[in-house]
Design an enzyme around this catalytic site. Sequence first.
Site, PDB file in Angstrom:
ATOM      1  N   HIS A  10     -17.030 -74.735  56.312  1.00  0.00           N
ATOM      2  CA  HIS A  10     -15.586 -74.882  56.513  1.00  0.00           C
ATOM      3  C   HIS A  10     -14.998 -75.952  55.598  1.00  0.00           C
ATOM      4  CE1 HIS A  10     -15.933 -78.760  58.599  1.00  0.00           C
ATOM      5  NE2 HIS A  10     -16.999 -78.260  59.208  1.00  0.00           N
ATOM      6  N   GLU A  14      -9.975 -82.591  60.074  1.00  0.00           N
ATOM      7  CA  GLU A  14      -9.268 -83.858  60.325  1.00  0.00           C
ATOM      8  C   GLU A  14     -10.249 -84.992  60.619  1.00  0.00           C
ATOM      9  OE1 GLU A  14      -6.933 -82.449  63.541  1.00  0.00           O
ATOM     10  OE2 GLU A  14      -5.479 -81.440  62.244  1.00  0.00           O
ATOM     11  N   TRP A  15     -11.382 -84.644  61.225  1.00  0.00           N
ATOM     12  CA  TRP A  15     -12.359 -85.694  61.550  1.00  0.00           C
ATOM     13  C   TRP A  15     -13.263 -86.016  60.360  1.00  0.00           C
ATOM     14  CZ3 TRP A  15     -14.408 -85.602  67.263  1.00  0.00           C
ATOM     15  CH2 TRP A  15     -13.322 -85.759  68.128  1.00  0.00           C
ATOM     16  N   ASN A  16     -13.482 -85.055  59.450  1.00  0.00           N
ATOM     17  CA  ASN A  16     -14.148 -85.404  58.184  1.00  0.00           C
ATOM     18  C   ASN A  16     -13.337 -86.491  57.492  1.00  0.00           C
ATOM     19  OD1 ASN A  16     -14.879 -81.939  57.463  1.00  0.00           O
ATOM     20  ND2 ASN A  16     -16.301 -83.447  58.276  1.00  0.00           N
ATOM     21  N   THR A  22     -18.376 -85.227  64.347  1.00  0.00           N
ATOM     22  CA  THR A  22     -17.608 -84.126  64.923  1.00  0.00           C
ATOM     23  C   THR A  22     -18.448 -83.268  65.855  1.00  0.00           C
ATOM     24  OG1 THR A  22     -16.343 -84.089  62.856  1.00  0.00           O
ATOM     25  CG2 THR A  22     -16.019 -82.264  64.371  1.00  0.00           C
ATOM     26  N   GLU A  88     -21.780 -76.123  64.648  1.00  0.00           N
ATOM     27  CA  GLU A  88     -22.314 -77.344  64.053  1.00  0.00           C
ATOM     28  C   GLU A  88     -23.344 -77.972  64.991  1.00  0.00           C
ATOM     29  OE1 GLU A  88     -23.443 -79.135  61.922  1.00  0.00           O
ATOM     30  OE2 GLU A  88     -21.758 -80.066  60.885  1.00  0.00           O
ATOM     31  N   ASP A  90     -24.817 -80.493  67.485  1.00  0.00           N
ATOM     32  CA  ASP A  90     -24.184 -81.291  68.534  1.00  0.00           C
ATOM     33  C   ASP A  90     -24.609 -82.749  68.361  1.00  0.00           C
ATOM     34  OD1 ASP A  90     -23.209 -82.463  70.810  1.00  0.00           O
ATOM     35  OD2 ASP A  90     -24.125 -81.060  72.211  1.00  0.00           O
ATOM     36  N   TYR A  91     -23.624 -83.610  68.093  1.00  0.00           N
ATOM     37  CA  TYR A  91     -23.945 -85.027  67.876  1.00  0.00           C
ATOM     38  C   TYR A  91     -23.993 -85.848  69.168  1.00  0.00           C
ATOM     39  CZ  TYR A  91     -24.098 -84.913  62.815  1.00  0.00           C
ATOM     40  OH  TYR A  91     -24.472 -84.662  61.515  1.00  0.00           O
ATOM     41  N   LYS A  99     -18.138 -93.331  61.989  1.00  0.00           N
ATOM     42  CA  LYS A  99     -19.521 -93.566  61.543  1.00  0.00           C
ATOM     43  C   LYS A  99     -19.795 -95.052  61.310  1.00  0.00           C
ATOM     44  CE  LYS A  99     -19.831 -88.892  59.827  1.00  0.00           C
ATOM     45  NZ  LYS A  99     -19.718 -87.963  58.708  1.00  0.00           N
ATOM     46  N   ARG A 116     -30.076 -88.287  59.332  1.00  0.00           N
ATOM     47  CA  ARG A 116     -30.824 -87.690  58.222  1.00  0.00           C
ATOM     48  C   ARG A 116     -32.245 -87.277  58.555  1.00  0.00           C
ATOM     49  NH1 ARG A 116     -27.152 -85.714  55.443  1.00  0.00           N
ATOM     50  NH2 ARG A 116     -28.802 -85.108  54.017  1.00  0.00           N
ATOM     51  N   HIS A 158     -20.968 -74.280  59.319  1.00  0.00           N
ATOM     52  CA  HIS A 158     -20.918 -75.745  59.283  1.00  0.00           C
ATOM     53  C   HIS A 158     -22.070 -76.311  58.458  1.00  0.00           C
ATOM     54  CE1 HIS A 158     -18.012 -75.559  62.657  1.00  0.00           C
ATOM     55  NE2 HIS A 158     -18.715 -74.482  62.953  1.00  0.00           N
TER      56      HIS A 158
END
Length: 210
Positions: A10, A14-16, A22, A88, A90-91, A99, A116, A158
């Site tokens: 994508h 807005e959060w990038n 995200t 994407e 899930d964080y 960050k 990473r 994603h």
Amino acid sequence: MSNLLVLVRHGQSEWNEKNLFTGWRDPGLTEQGKREAREAGKALKDKGYRFDVAFTSALGRAQETNRILLEELGQSDLPVIKDQALNERDYGDLSGLNKDDARKKWGEEQVHIWRRSYDIPPPGGESLKDTAARVLPYFEREILPRVLKGERVLVAAHGNSLRALVMVLDKLNVEQVIALNIGTGAPIVYKLDDKGNVLSKDILIEREAH
């Protein structure tokens, strides 16, 4: 005879732009992100690509990228299949955090490991290995058979769900996939043989990952 599979991350969300984690949260595209999606569509159109079906995730930023891209191709009526298997990564507890703030809270090294490493998830979230464990079976069950049948397939998803696919397609090891970044709105064009092996790979737009 080669089979067509195109992967597109994508456009900028807005959060990038705000440097936030995200994951499964659902911010929209920025104006830049919409422009990146249009550029992706134009790049595919300029190369003469057409599609029979598109797959995307359950998240709005991927769906909107897909919509804009198909509009540019003049294929707005294309069948689109949406599934959270392509979401994407899930964080977890990091979702919505800046960050830099996360680094202050947990330390630079720990956040780097969560971001990473291949198999160490953030608290309450998924590792890349976990993400691959839901993306790859879906790909093998729903997407690849259509490609091998000769359908021209587009996947708008994603960074991490596509990293899982590229890992398998390019036969990358863990170290290589950890280092892999996929640019926003930059189509990756694969031609596959009838067994699903890669005959050629072409990245149409060179763009940095956010």
